[in-house]
Design a protein around this motif. Structure first.
Motif, PDB file in Angstrom:
ATOM      1  N   LEU A 202      29.874 -28.770  11.809  1.00 19.63           N
ATOM      2  CA  LEU A 202      30.737 -27.765  12.323  1.00 19.63           C
ATOM      3  C   LEU A 202      29.495 -26.540  12.236  1.00 19.63           C
ATOM      4  CD1 LEU A 202      33.182 -26.282  13.094  1.00 19.63           C
ATOM      5  CD2 LEU A 202      33.456 -25.330  10.092  1.00 19.63           C
ATOM      6  N   TRP A 203      29.279 -25.758  13.999  1.00 18.74           N
ATOM      7  CA  TRP A 203      28.550 -24.408  13.352  1.00 18.74           C
ATOM      8  C   TRP A 203      29.027 -23.354  12.223  1.00 18.74           C
ATOM      9  CZ3 TRP A 203      23.977 -24.313  15.451  1.00 18.74           C
ATOM     10  CH2 TRP A 203      23.555 -25.181  16.883  1.00 18.74           C
ATOM     11  N   ASP A 211      28.823 -17.225  19.728  1.00 20.94           N
ATOM     12  CA  ASP A 211      28.103 -16.924  20.370  1.00 20.94           C
ATOM     13  C   ASP A 211      26.366 -16.993  19.450  1.00 20.94           C
ATOM     14  OD1 ASP A 211      29.111 -17.524  23.218  1.00 20.94           O
ATOM     15  OD2 ASP A 211      28.980 -14.727  23.527  1.00 20.94           O
ATOM     16  N   ASP A 212      26.202 -16.167  18.672  1.00 19.90           N
ATOM     17  CA  ASP A 212      25.185 -16.234  17.500  1.00 19.90           C
ATOM     18  C   ASP A 212      24.728 -17.064  16.263  1.00 19.90           C
ATOM     19  OD1 ASP A 212      22.822 -14.406  16.903  1.00 19.90           O
ATOM     20  OD2 ASP A 212      24.106 -13.481  15.319  1.00 19.90           O
ATOM     21  N   LYS A 213      25.242 -18.493  17.141  1.00 18.77           N
ATOM     22  CA  LYS A 213      24.794 -19.820  16.188  1.00 18.77           C
ATOM     23  C   LYS A 213      23.891 -19.367  15.487  1.00 18.77           C
ATOM     24  CE  LYS A 213      27.522 -22.509  19.582  1.00 18.77           C
ATOM     25  NZ  LYS A 213      27.545 -23.737  20.552  1.00 18.77           N
ATOM     26  N   LEU A 244      26.439 -16.059   6.126  1.00 22.03           N
ATOM     27  CA  LEU A 244      26.314 -16.425   7.342  1.00 22.03           C
ATOM     28  C   LEU A 244      28.155 -16.082   7.576  1.00 22.03           C
ATOM     29  CD1 LEU A 244      24.462 -20.159   7.870  1.00 22.03           C
ATOM     30  CD2 LEU A 244      23.449 -17.743   8.644  1.00 22.03           C
ATOM     31  N   TYR A 245      28.334 -16.302   8.446  1.00 20.90           N
ATOM     32  CA  TYR A 245      29.875 -16.605   9.270  1.00 20.90           C
ATOM     33  C   TYR A 245      30.530 -17.926   9.720  1.00 20.90           C
ATOM     34  CZ  TYR A 245      28.747 -11.333   9.167  1.00 20.90           C
ATOM     35  OH  TYR A 245      29.025 -10.395   8.490  1.00 20.90           O
ATOM     36  N   ILE A 246      31.648 -18.468   9.203  1.00 21.02           N
ATOM     37  CA  ILE A 246      32.108 -19.492  10.049  1.00 21.02           C
ATOM     38  C   ILE A 246      33.325 -19.408   9.999  1.00 21.02           C
ATOM     39  CG2 ILE A 246      32.925 -20.034   7.373  1.00 21.02           C
ATOM     40  CD1 ILE A 246      32.271 -23.229   7.362  1.00 21.02           C
ATOM     41  N   THR A 247      34.153 -20.404  10.622  1.00 18.11           N
ATOM     42  CA  THR A 247      35.819 -20.210  12.010  1.00 18.11           C
ATOM     43  C   THR A 247      35.831 -20.211  10.490  1.00 18.11           C
ATOM     44  OG1 THR A 247      37.112 -21.262  13.415  1.00 18.11           O
ATOM     45  CG2 THR A 247      35.908 -22.307  11.857  1.00 18.11           C
ATOM     46  N   ALA A 248      37.697 -19.191  10.782  1.00 20.86           N
ATOM     47  CA  ALA A 248      38.558 -20.012   9.739  1.00 20.86           C
ATOM     48  C   ALA A 248      39.773 -20.685  10.063  1.00 20.86           C
ATOM     49  CB  ALA A 248      39.245 -18.321   9.556  1.00 20.86           C
ATOM     50  N   ASN A 249      39.351 -21.075  11.377  1.00 19.77           N
ATOM     51  CA  ASN A 249      40.686 -22.208  11.670  1.00 19.77           C
ATOM     52  C   ASN A 249      40.533 -23.092  10.662  1.00 19.77           C
ATOM     53  OD1 ASN A 249      41.900 -24.242  13.136  1.00 19.77           O
ATOM     54  ND2 ASN A 249      41.411 -23.674  14.916  1.00 19.77           N
TER      55      ASN A 249
END
Length: 258
Positions: A202-203, A211-213, A244-249
């Motif tokens: 996961l990115w 877009d800022d991977k 960093l940031y990560i999806t909450a899905n």
């Protein structure tokens, strides 16, 4: 939301100043990453973009274009000095422009905080015709954090704890200059929040921007959450302790408390 652009000087085939077994490009990146993490873990009301997060070539024009296109509110370009001196100095653009007094006022707050945190000899608040200052569309400061070719300064720069002090000085100065809000416990009883990766890979993201991977993380890895789920472009993200940031899905991560 205050947008802060952090520029670690040099990188890739451009090492910057060298001396005493050190290269400027590595020191500036280490300080910048620490600065990002301190700001994200201890303050709120801002977002951060870095010109680079790895050892890569980025031109001066690319750096200021990134900051300008992003609409940054403040730019800080981090450098290490050379040339036979010792101590800390900072720069703003030496031209005539609207907002110069405010740019210098903000710089003064950052400058003094770095000196206070590090104990560096204060070489003064200066002005110069540097690209990062001249071509930025927002108030900007360039900091020179010790002399890589001075034995005492270099000894400090070899210390990870001292690099943290430099970063903390920048963070305190930026927070005071830009009016960032310190994070409070809000009566928290000690509950910690975590996110676990439940897919093979996961990115993560440098900023709250899909877009800022940044880097890929893998199944089973667990990260401490420092900012709860918030909306980003049709989805949701968490911010983790690294900054960093990560999806909450929930199809990709499992959120839990302890």
């Amino acid at each position: 939301m205050t947008k802060i652009f952090i520029d670690p000087g040099h990188g890739g085939s451009d090492p910057g100043a060298t001396g005493n077994g050190l290269q400027e490009k590595h020191l500036t990146l280490a300080i910048a990453l620490k600065l990002r993490d301190i700001l994200n873990s201890q303050y709120e009301g801002h977002s951060i973009m870095l010109s680079r997060t790895t050892d890569q070539n980025i031109s001066l024009s690319q750096r200021t274009n990134m900051a300008n296109n992003w609409g940054a509110d403040y730019l800080v370009s981090i450098h290490i000095n050379a040339g036979g001196g010792t101590g800390f100095e900072s720069y703003t653009f030496n031209g005539s422009y609207s907002g110069k007094a405010e740019t210098n006022r903000l710089r003064g707050i950052v400058h003094d905080a770095v000196v206070n945190q590090t104990g560096f000899r204060d070489r003064g608040k200066k002005e110069a015709n540097f690209h990062m200052l001249r071509e930025s569309a927002m108030p900007a400061v360039l900091t020179e954090n010790g002399f890589i070719d001075h034995s005492a300064d270099a000894a400090n720069l070899k210390s990870d704890a001292f690099l943290t002090r430099i970063a903390r000085g920048h963070a305190v100065g930026l927070a005071n200059a830009l009016g960032l809000t310190p994070k409070s416990s809000g009566g928290d009883t000690g509950t910690q929040k975590f996110v676990e990766i439940i897919v093979d890979s996961l990115w993560t993201y440098n900023t709250a921007d899909w877009d800022d991977k940044a880097v890929v993380v893998n199944r089973g890895e667990v990260f401490t959450v420092i900012r709860d789920k918030f909306p980003v472009g049709g989805g949701y993200m968490y911010q983790i302790k690294s900054g960093l940031y990560i999806t909450a899905n929930s199809s990709y991560v499992r959120y839990y408390t302890r």
